[in-house]
Structure formats: C-alpha cells, structure tokens
Design an enzyme around this catalytic site. Structure first.
Site, PDB file in Angstrom:
ATOM      1  CG  HIS A 169      91.628  37.219 -58.012  1.00 46.55           C
ATOM      2  ND1 HIS A 169      91.876  35.917 -58.375  1.00 46.55           N
ATOM      3  CD2 HIS A 169      90.528  37.610 -58.707  1.00 46.55           C
ATOM      4  CE1 HIS A 169      90.959  35.511 -59.241  1.00 46.55           C
ATOM      5  NE2 HIS A 169      90.133  36.517 -59.466  1.00 46.55           N
ATOM      6  CG  ASP A 185     124.873   0.695 -62.398  1.00 52.01           C
ATOM      7  OD1 ASP A 185     125.937   0.069 -62.600  1.00 52.01           O
ATOM      8  OD2 ASP A 185     123.942   0.707 -63.210  1.00 52.01           O
ATOM      9  CG  HIS A 218     127.057   3.120 -65.251  1.00 52.60           C
ATOM     10  ND1 HIS A 218     127.197   3.325 -63.896  1.00 52.60           N
ATOM     11  CD2 HIS A 218     127.074   4.364 -65.815  1.00 52.60           C
ATOM     12  CE1 HIS A 218     127.277   4.612 -63.641  1.00 52.60           C
ATOM     13  NE2 HIS A 218     127.215   5.273 -64.783  1.00 52.60           N
ATOM     14  CG  HIS A 221     130.601   7.251 -67.378  1.00 50.36           C
ATOM     15  ND1 HIS A 221     129.752   8.013 -68.136  1.00 50.36           N
ATOM     16  CD2 HIS A 221     129.919   6.949 -66.228  1.00 50.36           C
ATOM     17  CE1 HIS A 221     128.601   8.177 -67.487  1.00 50.36           C
ATOM     18  NE2 HIS A 221     128.685   7.539 -66.332  1.00 50.36           N
ATOM     19  CG  ASP A 250     125.241   8.599 -66.414  1.00 49.29           C
ATOM     20  OD1 ASP A 250     125.591   7.444 -66.718  1.00 49.29           O
ATOM     21  OD2 ASP A 250     125.793   9.268 -65.527  1.00 49.29           O
TER      22      ASP A 250
END
Length: 462
Positions: free
Chosen positions: A123, A225, A228, A233, A376
């Site tokens: 508007h 973490d 992991h 990786h 990941d």
C-alpha cells in the site's frame, strides 16, 4: 554504537515469557540424559521461540557490515525477520521487517547501502531508517484527520548492543545488559575479537544454506564436540592435508572445556591445529608469527587458542571456530530445519593476501560444498530424522561422558573441565536450555546459573 531508543512513539508489544516445567524436565541432570522429543516436537519448538528466542540476546550483524548511515542487513531473531540499520547519528537500530498495516515485508533484499528508508510495496507505506512512518501513498490516509502517523511505525527490537564489533539484540526490554548476559565468557570471546588492536571485520559476504535438522544439534556440536572430528572429519582432513593423518594423535593433554551461562568453548591449545585444516601453510606461518604479540596482549593460554583445534557456541545459536575464522548462526525454521548463515571474520590489520586465504579456507571447509560441512550436515539431518520414530523418540540420549572431569582448582573463568573429549559443555548447554524453559523471569534465570565468578586476571596473564 548501538541504539535501542531509535524507535517510533508507539509502544511496541513484547510477548511475556511463560513457564514450561514439563518441557524443562526433559533434561535430566542427575542422569545426564536428554529426551529426544526436544529435537522433534512442534509444541516444544514453539515454546523455544517464546522462551529462548524471544528473550535471549541473539547475534544480528558485525559493525563492519553497516559502516555508514543507512547501511543495513536483514537477518532473523528466531523466525522474526529483522532489519539492522545504521542510524544517522552513527548508532545502530533494529526493527521487525513487517509493515504495521498488513504485515508485508518493507525490505525484500538481504543488505544495502545508504538507504533513506523502507517502503511497503502493498500500500505504499514508507518508513525512515529510524522505523518511523514517514507517509503513505498520499491518497487516503494522509487526508484522514484521524490518522496519526506518530502512533505507527516499525516495531523496534527492545535492546540492541555490541561487543567488540559484534551486534546483538533482544526482544526482552527487561533482559540484562549484553555484557551481563555474556558474563566472564567475554574472556574467551576476546581470543578472536581482541587479539589485535585494529579489531575485526567480516569479509566476503554471507553464505546461506539450509540444513534439515534441529537447531540444537549444530549448536551443541560447536559448544564442545571435538570427539566427532576424529571420526567424522578424518577423510576430509586427509584430503586437505595431502595424506594420512591421525587427528587423535594431535590431541593436546592440556585441552579443556569452559562454560558460562550455557555459552561454551573447547580448545586443545595446539596453536594451529584448526588453521592447518584450511590447507594453506602460509596461514600457519602467519598465526605462529603473531604468537608472541598475541601472548603479550592476551596471555599464553589465549595466544595458543587463536589457531587451535577449538569451537565455540554463544547460547543459544551463534557459533564459531577460532582456528578457522568461521562464524555462523543456526536460524531455526521449525523443529526439523535451519537456515545457516556463515561469514569469515578476520583482523582488520591482516595483510590482504592473508584475508583472502582465510576466505578461501572457509569455502573449502565450512560452506555448503565444504569438506567438513557436508559431513556435519549429514550427521545432524540423520540425528533429527531418526529421532522422529515413535519408539525411538521415547529413548533417552546419553550425555554422560566426562562427568568426573571437573577442574575446580583451575584459575580460568567459568565451569572448567579437563580435556575436551567429553560432554561437559553439552550438559551445561542443555541445563541452560531447561532453565530458559522453566523460568519466566530474568531474576530466576540469573540465580539459576552456578558458574563461578571470573577470576581476577590481567589482560596479559593467566
């Protein structure tokens, strides 16, 4: 350089927090268990939007993105679309990107320079960079004697503040100051934000992607973490480093985890462990070459953290990797989806060739096609999807690694745990999540935190 008072005269409505003790009880501190339903339940997610994203200080922008009046970026606070804009007085304001007439966006682009205002294309209502309504299409409302422009405007974010160039906002006018929200965790933030007198900046724009996971999985991954990485990786690290490498063998016995108010960082003090995985030896030399200067500025512990294998989350959803200069926000888009925004942060005083290598390193490692991000993202998506099973969702998740690793005699600020191969910071993260769900006042939230106070330290000595 932020301004929470640049707002229209109308009084905005900020929803009050409630109390969800049943949801809070899904985190079982005594057994170190988390109920899987916190990752997949729609009602819990809606409560998070109110209790956490409606109250916590959330990352908005880096000041380097909006250096001049009228410069702006669009972002999200929870699922609320927000415009962050530099004001004419040099301060920073933030406003809901929603016209108060019918709710349409008033800004459709991700960022811009030297804007004079924002116009709703439904508007024709126009708003200044201070959120005030400047006018309408001029055919109806401006001629209505009962229409008061001063009573209408873009809803401001209740408080906006910055720390070392990072701009945060909260919808809660009663929230404590940003520095109170951080507490002694600023000691760790300064590893990246204050290791050089010239300050920092974002370079290379923002990389945006979508991951079909619950926002808490990446947040808890970055809060502590490292475990992991030695499995997830391994192949990616070998590809970048050009041969077999045992990531576990590089784990430093001086590693520790630190947590304050649910914010957490883990690091193993190996100087250039993360920097090495960017794949550019020149970056390793650069970090090692600055070691003595950073040590003089921040002390030995933090100097060793600058390029180390480490990761950090500022509660609830702002994370970064100190050694890889990668900063990101996990914007929730439902219990099973996030929009991921990623930037590269560098020191302003870095040589341009070093900045460019960090930017390329982000693309190689933590971008949608990055060798580590793909690993990941797949893990977080399958964690979210697997937990949706009817029987599966009623099994508890184990967060009990390293329960006896507390380091009470440490002189470092916050809850400190020896080693980073444990769940200590994840437990603190979910404990804070439960406190936000349980309590409806900041007084209760502040009293609930049991982090020891910051130890007296100089800038250059631990």
């Amino acid at each position: 350089m932020c301004d929470a008072k640049a707002r229209p005269d109308m009084q905005p409505v900020y929803p009050k927090a409630g109390s969800y003790p049943d949801f809070a009880d899904l985190v079982d501190d005594s057994r170190a268990q988390v109920d899987r339903r916190v990752f997949i339940d729609r009602a819990i997610y809606e409560a998070e939007l109110r209790q956490i994203f409606g109250r916590a200080w959330l990352f908005l922008a880096h000041e380097s993105q909006i250096p001049n009046p009228g410069d702006f970026v669009r972002t999200y606070m929870g699922e609320d679309d927000v415009i962050v804009v530099r004001q004419r007085n040099g301060r920073i304001g933030a406003y809901l990107n929603s016209c108060p007439h019918r709710g349409n966006r008033v800004c459709m682009v991700d960022s811009g320079k030297k804007a004079r205002g924002f116009i709703c294309n439904y508007h024709g209502w126009s708003f200044g960079i201070d959120g005030r309504l400047n006018g309408t299409d001029g055919k109806v409302y401006d001629k209505d004697p009962g229409f008061q422009k001063s009573e209408i405007g873009l809803t401001p974010v209740a408080q906006v503040a910055s720390y070392q160039g990072l701009v945060f906002g909260t919808f809660d006018p009663e929230a404590p100051s940003l520095e109170e929200y951080f507490g002694p965790f600023t000691w760790y933030l300064d590893v990246m934000l204050d290791n050089d007198e010239g300050g920092t900046e974002f370079i290379g724009g923002c990389v945006k992607s979508t991951v079909e996971c619950n926002w808490k999985f990446p947040a808890e991954n970055f809060v502590g973490d490292i475990l992991h990485a030695f499995w997830t990786h391994q192949s990616g690290a070998e590809a970048i480093l050009g041969g077999a490498v045992d990531l576990g063998s590089r784990y430093d016995e001086r590693a520790f985890q630190a947590s304050v108010y649910g914010h957490g960082i883990e690091t193993n003090l190996d100087k250039v462990g993360n920097t090495r995985t960017l794949g550019f030896p020149e970056l390793n030399d650069y970090v090692l070459g600055r070691y003595e200067a950073v040590k003089a500025r921040l002390g030995e512990v933090r100097a060793r953290m600058v390029g180390a294998v480490s990761s950090c989350t500022v509660f609830p959803n702002f994370s970064f990797l100190p050694g890889q200069a990668t900063f990101r926000v996990w914007h929730p888009k439902g219990p099973d989806r996030i929009d991921l925004y990623t930037w590269t942060l560098v020191n302003r005083n870095m040589p341009e060739r070093i900045k460019e290598l960090y930017r390329k390193g982000t693309m190689i490692t933590f971008s949608p096609g990055g060798v580590f991000e793909m690993d990941d993202g797949e893990n977080w998506e399958y964690c979210t999807k697997a937990n949706q099973g009817w029987v599966t969702r009623h099994q508890k998740l184990h967060y009990g690694l390293g329960q006896d690793s507390g380091w009470a005699e440490s002189s470092l600020p916050g809850h400190i745990h020896r080693g980073s191969l444990n769940d200590a910071n994840q437990r603190q993260f979910y404990r804070r999540w439960a406190e936000f769900m349980r309590f409806d006042s900041w007084g209760d939230l502040q009293r609930a935190e049991t982090a020891p106070p910051a130890k007296p330290m100089t800038r250059a000595a631990e």
